[in-house]
Write a protein that holds these residues in place. Structure first.
Motif, PDB file in Angstrom:
ATOM      1  N   LYS A  94       0.957  -1.152   0.016  1.00 45.19           N
ATOM      2  CA  LYS A  94       0.032  -0.093   0.133  1.00 45.19           C
ATOM      3  C   LYS A  94       0.786   1.332  -0.072  1.00 45.19           C
ATOM      4  O   LYS A  94       0.363   2.263  -0.352  1.00 45.19           O
ATOM      5  CB  LYS A  94      -0.667  -0.001   1.266  1.00 45.19           C
ATOM      6  CG  LYS A  94      -2.201  -0.946   1.111  1.00 45.19           C
ATOM      7  CD  LYS A  94      -2.819  -0.736   2.459  1.00 45.19           C
ATOM      8  CE  LYS A  94      -4.041  -1.635   2.683  1.00 45.19           C
ATOM      9  NZ  LYS A  94      -5.201  -1.330   1.428  1.00 45.19           N
ATOM     10  N   TYR A  95       2.102   1.258   0.600  1.00 43.57           N
ATOM     11  CA  TYR A  95       2.683   2.325   0.847  1.00 43.57           C
ATOM     12  C   TYR A  95       4.181   2.504  -0.053  1.00 43.57           C
ATOM     13  O   TYR A  95       4.834   3.551   0.207  1.00 43.57           O
ATOM     14  CB  TYR A  95       2.752   2.799   2.105  1.00 43.57           C
ATOM     15  CG  TYR A  95       3.677   2.018   3.176  1.00 43.57           C
ATOM     16  CD1 TYR A  95       2.962   1.250   3.935  1.00 43.57           C
ATOM     17  CD2 TYR A  95       5.073   1.960   3.228  1.00 43.57           C
ATOM     18  CE1 TYR A  95       3.696   0.230   4.823  1.00 43.57           C
ATOM     19  CE2 TYR A  95       5.945   1.189   3.736  1.00 43.57           C
ATOM     20  CZ  TYR A  95       5.053   0.278   4.947  1.00 43.57           C
ATOM     21  OH  TYR A  95       5.805  -0.443   5.533  1.00 43.57           O
ATOM     22  N   LYS A  96       4.605   1.237  -0.313  1.00 44.69           N
ATOM     23  CA  LYS A  96       5.903   1.211  -0.866  1.00 44.69           C
ATOM     24  C   LYS A  96       6.371   2.154  -2.207  1.00 44.69           C
ATOM     25  O   LYS A  96       7.552   2.596  -2.201  1.00 44.69           O
ATOM     26  CB  LYS A  96       6.288  -0.167  -1.648  1.00 44.69           C
ATOM     27  CG  LYS A  96       5.615  -0.730  -2.672  1.00 44.69           C
ATOM     28  CD  LYS A  96       6.086  -2.110  -2.997  1.00 44.69           C
ATOM     29  CE  LYS A  96       5.449  -2.560  -4.182  1.00 44.69           C
ATOM     30  NZ  LYS A  96       5.416  -2.166  -5.357  1.00 44.69           N
ATOM     31  N   ASP A  97       5.417   2.728  -2.784  1.00 47.70           N
ATOM     32  CA  ASP A  97       5.574   3.774  -3.748  1.00 47.70           C
ATOM     33  C   ASP A  97       5.737   5.284  -3.346  1.00 47.70           C
ATOM     34  O   ASP A  97       5.792   5.998  -3.843  1.00 47.70           O
ATOM     35  CB  ASP A  97       4.677   3.658  -4.967  1.00 47.70           C
ATOM     36  CG  ASP A  97       4.758   2.428  -5.597  1.00 47.70           C
ATOM     37  OD1 ASP A  97       6.102   1.814  -5.677  1.00 47.70           O
ATOM     38  OD2 ASP A  97       3.774   1.762  -6.132  1.00 47.70           O
ATOM     39  N   ALA A  98       5.418   5.188  -1.881  1.00 48.52           N
ATOM     40  CA  ALA A  98       5.363   6.712  -1.093  1.00 48.52           C
ATOM     41  C   ALA A  98       6.105   6.783  -0.207  1.00 48.52           C
ATOM     42  O   ALA A  98       5.740   7.124   0.971  1.00 48.52           O
ATOM     43  CB  ALA A  98       3.815   7.047  -1.068  1.00 48.52           C
ATOM     44  N   MET A  99       7.318   6.114  -0.138  1.00 51.10           N
ATOM     45  CA  MET A  99       8.016   5.790   1.081  1.00 51.10           C
ATOM     46  C   MET A  99       9.131   7.025   1.027  1.00 51.10           C
ATOM     47  O   MET A  99       9.817   7.221   2.007  1.00 51.10           O
ATOM     48  CB  MET A  99       9.007   4.775   0.985  1.00 51.10           C
ATOM     49  CG  MET A  99       8.361   3.363   1.350  1.00 51.10           C
ATOM     50  SD  MET A  99       9.353   1.979   1.771  1.00 51.10           S
ATOM     51  CE  MET A  99      10.452   1.703   0.403  1.00 51.10           C
ATOM     52  N   SER A 100       9.174   7.597  -0.113  1.00 51.39           N
ATOM     53  CA  SER A 100      10.138   8.809  -0.004  1.00 51.39           C
ATOM     54  C   SER A 100       9.356  10.049   0.600  1.00 51.39           C
ATOM     55  O   SER A 100       8.234  10.198   0.525  1.00 51.39           O
ATOM     56  CB  SER A 100      10.433   9.269  -1.527  1.00 51.39           C
ATOM     57  OG  SER A 100      10.837  10.675  -1.635  1.00 51.39           O
ATOM     58  N   LEU A 101      10.171  10.726   1.627  1.00 51.26           N
ATOM     59  CA  LEU A 101       9.465  11.852   2.209  1.00 51.26           C
ATOM     60  C   LEU A 101       9.141  13.158   1.412  1.00 51.26           C
ATOM     61  O   LEU A 101       8.365  13.782   2.029  1.00 51.26           O
ATOM     62  CB  LEU A 101      10.633  12.149   3.351  1.00 51.26           C
ATOM     63  CG  LEU A 101      11.112  11.416   4.544  1.00 51.26           C
ATOM     64  CD1 LEU A 101      12.111  11.982   5.210  1.00 51.26           C
ATOM     65  CD2 LEU A 101       9.894  10.943   5.239  1.00 51.26           C
ATOM     66  N   GLU A 102       9.575  13.176   0.312  1.00 49.88           N
ATOM     67  CA  GLU A 102       9.219  14.161  -0.578  1.00 49.88           C
ATOM     68  C   GLU A 102       7.698  13.897  -1.379  1.00 49.88           C
ATOM     69  O   GLU A 102       6.989  14.900  -1.520  1.00 49.88           O
ATOM     70  CB  GLU A 102      10.096  14.228  -1.784  1.00 49.88           C
ATOM     71  CG  GLU A 102      11.481  14.929  -1.617  1.00 49.88           C
ATOM     72  CD  GLU A 102      12.403  14.803  -2.453  1.00 49.88           C
ATOM     73  OE1 GLU A 102      12.218  14.014  -3.482  1.00 49.88           O
ATOM     74  OE2 GLU A 102      13.554  15.258  -2.248  1.00 49.88           O
ATOM     75  N   VAL A 103       7.488  12.415  -1.350  1.00 47.10           N
ATOM     76  CA  VAL A 103       6.256  12.215  -1.953  1.00 47.10           C
ATOM     77  C   VAL A 103       5.068  11.791  -0.866  1.00 47.10           C
ATOM     78  O   VAL A 103       3.787  11.688  -1.257  1.00 47.10           O
ATOM     79  CB  VAL A 103       6.193  11.263  -3.314  1.00 47.10           C
ATOM     80  CG1 VAL A 103       7.087  11.905  -4.096  1.00 47.10           C
ATOM     81  CG2 VAL A 103       6.578   9.991  -2.417  1.00 47.10           C
ATOM     82  N   SER A 104       5.352  11.740   0.261  1.00 40.84           N
ATOM     83  CA  SER A 104       4.480  10.795   1.248  1.00 40.84           C
ATOM     84  C   SER A 104       3.482  12.095   1.746  1.00 40.84           C
ATOM     85  O   SER A 104       3.798  13.128   1.680  1.00 40.84           O
ATOM     86  CB  SER A 104       5.403  10.279   2.570  1.00 40.84           C
ATOM     87  OG  SER A 104       6.190  11.139   3.128  1.00 40.84           O
ATOM     88  N   PRO A 105       2.414  11.622   2.353  1.00 39.31           N
ATOM     89  CA  PRO A 105       1.437  12.338   2.687  1.00 39.31           C
ATOM     90  C   PRO A 105       1.696  13.563   3.797  1.00 39.31           C
ATOM     91  O   PRO A 105       2.680  13.146   4.593  1.00 39.31           O
ATOM     92  CB  PRO A 105       0.261  11.486   3.148  1.00 39.31           C
ATOM     93  CG  PRO A 105       0.669  10.313   2.678  1.00 39.31           C
ATOM     94  CD  PRO A 105       2.000   9.994   2.483  1.00 39.31           C
ATOM     95  N   LYS A 106       1.409  14.687   3.542  1.00 39.47           N
ATOM     96  CA  LYS A 106       2.086  15.744   4.458  1.00 39.47           C
ATOM     97  C   LYS A 106       1.293  15.654   5.639  1.00 39.47           C
ATOM     98  O   LYS A 106       1.722  16.249   6.820  1.00 39.47           O
ATOM     99  CB  LYS A 106       1.579  16.919   3.760  1.00 39.47           C
ATOM    100  CG  LYS A 106       2.289  17.437   2.368  1.00 39.47           C
ATOM    101  CD  LYS A 106       3.627  17.210   2.197  1.00 39.47           C
ATOM    102  CE  LYS A 106       4.112  17.369   1.084  1.00 39.47           C
ATOM    103  NZ  LYS A 106       5.544  16.717   0.634  1.00 39.47           N
TER     104      LYS A 106
END
Lengths: 220, 455
Positions: free
Chosen positions: B404-416
């Motif tokens: 569910k989250y592996k594609d949004a692990m970068s702090l730049e793209v993860s939810p604010k």
């Protein structure tokens, strides 16, 4: 293979094997063979060290390998620099960076990674270590004729000292002389803007990109 | 071994430069021990299912501490331990520790691998930057969550009256005093005056100013210390230890091995983790915390850190009765579904490995108060549920959560995410409808994936 190709191959191997002694030997061979040290640097060391940096970005290799490769390159470059100096010339570097973790902060690893990545990307790095007082950054920058002052802080409370270095530079009329880049866990672009830093790197890779992309601003 | 002897060795051990300690004593030995003990990650697994690997990792970690020692950063000397001292420390390590007072007195204990007993839950602001105006309210909201056993690191005051705080300054002492007063006030307001509080008020020696039996942190409240990466300790930590050990508070020592650093990948870094757990015991810790850092992701819920957390806990909890706990930092920030999926995945990986739980918190909060007491409740519920699972069962759920989250692990793209004051009605101290809906939605999904909640 030509003599040049054989020597360059040895220089590549020295970096790829993180071997400082082999780098020195290969650099000496380059000098003895009459190869232009600047050409030897570019063709012998620059290419493998770039690949090391890329491998680190992909996490194919880790910090010890990055540090050892950067040290090997540094040892080899010193030989080439000596040869150029004897000719009354010098190696063209991307830039000179004074680097350290600010006063009151003993965190070392992030700063070490940044230093190794700067070196791997062709910068001359003077690592002042940790808990570096504001005047020491400025003194070292003046002594080394640095282009860039890079400051790391891992704590919300110690990032204050990044501001102090900039204020001290301003008070001495030296602020515009250096490109100031900051980083560390609590540090943000907003903080960089607030204190008047020229650049901010979220991590070592971004720090290199920031310096490269702003080269026109700080190159002397 | 007593603290006096450790402190003495920090002054008399072999003198060595920090870089040499890290490269020659830590990195070189980890590399050798990985081979000697065949400690290797398969590059895919998110959780360790191999008991033999865990046991080899334990042996390698013990050997690492014997070969490397612990580095005293300020004296530049190595605190060396003999094999007998290491074995004694492991044998004599406490398997349970009592903290807090009155009706809120709690016991944290060692858990084994796949131990059906629920983990000890330590939750709170977890030293996220906390604004003084919200400090008491935020901690009161955490303390009113009854599943949270212990208020964990009530916040980080980086400024007072708008003035940033310099370490060891007068303001820093003032911040430490207020930290203690406000944390005590928060648990009192929540009707849990004796609730244990794990404290680390400011990052300086005057941290100890938070201690006050009437109005601050008490003798029964654990104090947190941090070892520096890797296997390093500084004078401020040693000085705090000296004081708190003499005062008699429970000691909580965290270490933060860095994946991608001197240990290399998650396997080598797990060896450092084991060595650091044992070093913590030698320094006098009753509770030992691992909070793996990651050179690229900076979170503890990426694939490397999930495996590392699982392996280091299994290694230690299969082979000792050390009380371990694992911190949880995420890429997704508070208020997002991703935040909860991430900490849940790590809880399943470590609770089944015998760990207790500390956290959660975003790895990179954007501004003040970026934590949620309601998520503290969910954190406790998932931790309790995880104690009913085998590692095998947990592995399947972790895979689905990670997807569910592996594609949004970068702090730049993860939810604010959002701060506490936007996630809660501050007057009534209840979650907003939107935040409650996030909790309900995530819990429903976790239930569907097989997390066996109590209710």
């Amino acid at each position: 293979m030509t003599t040049e190709e054989i020597v360059f191959s040895k220089m590549h191997s020295a970096i790829e094997n993180y071997d400082a002694d082999a780098a020195v030997t290969a650099a000496n061979e380059a000098v003895s063979a009459g190869i232009d040290p600047a050409v030897a640097l570019e063709k012998g060391f620059a290419d493998p060290i770039r690949k090391i940096g890329e491998a680190f970005e992909r996490m194919d290799i880790f910090l010890p390998e990055l540090v050892m490769a950067a040290n090997a390159m540094k040892a080899g470059v010193e030989v080439l620099e000596g040869a150029l100096k004897a000719r009354g010339s010098a190696i063209a570097k991307k830039g000179v960076v004074v680097l350290g973790t600010v006063e009151g902060d003993i965190h070392d690893i992030g700063k070490t990674v940044v230093g190794a990545m700067f070196q791997a990307n062709g910068y001359e790095v003077h690592d002042l270590g940790v808990e570096v007082p504001a005047p020491r950054f400025i003194q070292a920058a003046e002594e080394t004729k640095a282009d860039v002052i890079a400051m790391s802080a891992l704590l919300s409370t110690t990032m204050l000292y990044q501001r102090d270095v900039i204020e001290l530079l301003q008070s001495k009329g030296l602020k515009d002389k250096y490109f100031i880049i900051i980083g560390g866990a609590p540090v943000t672009q907003k903080w960089a803007d607030e204190i008047g830093a020229n650049g901010y790197g979220r991590d070592a890779i971004e720090a290199v990109r920031v310096l490269d992309s702003h080269a026109k601003e700080w190159a002397k | 071994m007593n603290f006096k002897e450790v402190a003495k060795r920090a002054e008399t051990g072999p003198l060595i430069e920090a870089n040499d300690f890290l490269m020659q004593r830590v990195a070189a030995n980890v590399l050798a021990l990985k081979k000697e003990y065949d400690v290797k990650w398969d590059g895919k697994s998110l959780i360790n299912l191999d008991d033999q690997l865990a046991d080899r990792c334990w042996q390698a970690g013990k050997e690492l501490l014997l070969r490397s020692g612990l580095y005293s950063m300020n004296s530049r000397r190595v605190i060396q331990f003999s094999k007998e001292e290491i074995e004694d420390a492991i044998r004599l390590a406490p398997s349970q520790i009592i903290m807090g007072e009155g009706k809120e007195q709690k016991t944290a204990y060692h858990r084994g691998v796949e131990d059906p007993r629920e983990p000890f839950v330590m939750s709170g602001p977890f030293n996220a930057d906390t604004h003084e105006s919200m400090f008491v309210k935020l901690n009161e909201a955490f303390a009113q969550e009854r599943l949270i056993d212990c208020l964990f690191l009530p916040g980080y005051l980086k400024e007072l009256d708008g003035q940033m705080i310099r370490p060891n300054s007068g303001l820093s002492s003032r911040a430490a005093v207020l930290y203690g007063e406000w944390a005590r006030e928060a648990v009192r307001r929540a009707g849990r005056p004796g609730m244990p509080i794990i404290g680390h008020s400011v990052m300086a020696l005057n941290e100890i100013s938070c201690t006050n039996e009437a109005y601050g942190l008490r003798r029964t409240d654990p104090r947190a210390m941090v070892l520096l990466s890797e296997l390093q300790v500084d004078d401020v930590t040693m000085a705090r230890l000296g004081y708190y050990l003499a005062y008699g508070t429970p000691i909580y020592i965290a270490h933060t091995p860095l994946v991608g650093g001197y240990g290399g990948g998650p396997d080598g870094t797990a060896i450092i983790g084991v060595a650091s757990f044992i070093a913590s015991i030698l320094l006098g810790a009753e509770i030992c915390h691992v909070g793996p850092q990651h050179i690229k992701y900076k979170t503890q819920t990426n694939n490397h850190s999930l495996f590392l957390g699982s392996l280091v806990n299994q290694a230690t909890n299969r082979n000792s009765h050390i009380i371990t706990t694992t911190s949880h930092t995420t890429a997704g920030r508070t208020g997002s579904d991703q935040y909860a999926y991430e900490f849940s995945a790590l809880e399943l990986a470590v609770v089944t490995g015998g760990s207790n739980i500390s956290g959660p918190r975003p790895a990179e909060p954007l501004g003040f108060n970026n934590v949620s007491p309601l998520m503290g409740r969910l954190f406790a519920e998932v931790g309790h549920a995880a104690s009913k699972l085998t590692r095998e069962a947990a592995a399947g759920i972790i895979e689905q959560l990670f997807a569910k989250y592996k594609d949004a692990m970068s702090l730049e793209v993860s939810p604010k995410g959002a701060p506490f004051e936007q996630l809660y009605d501050i007057q009534k101290l209840v979650p907003t409808a939107e935040h409650q809906a996030c909790y309900d939605r995530v819990k429903e999904e976790l239930t569907r994936l097989g997390v066996p909640f109590n209710n």
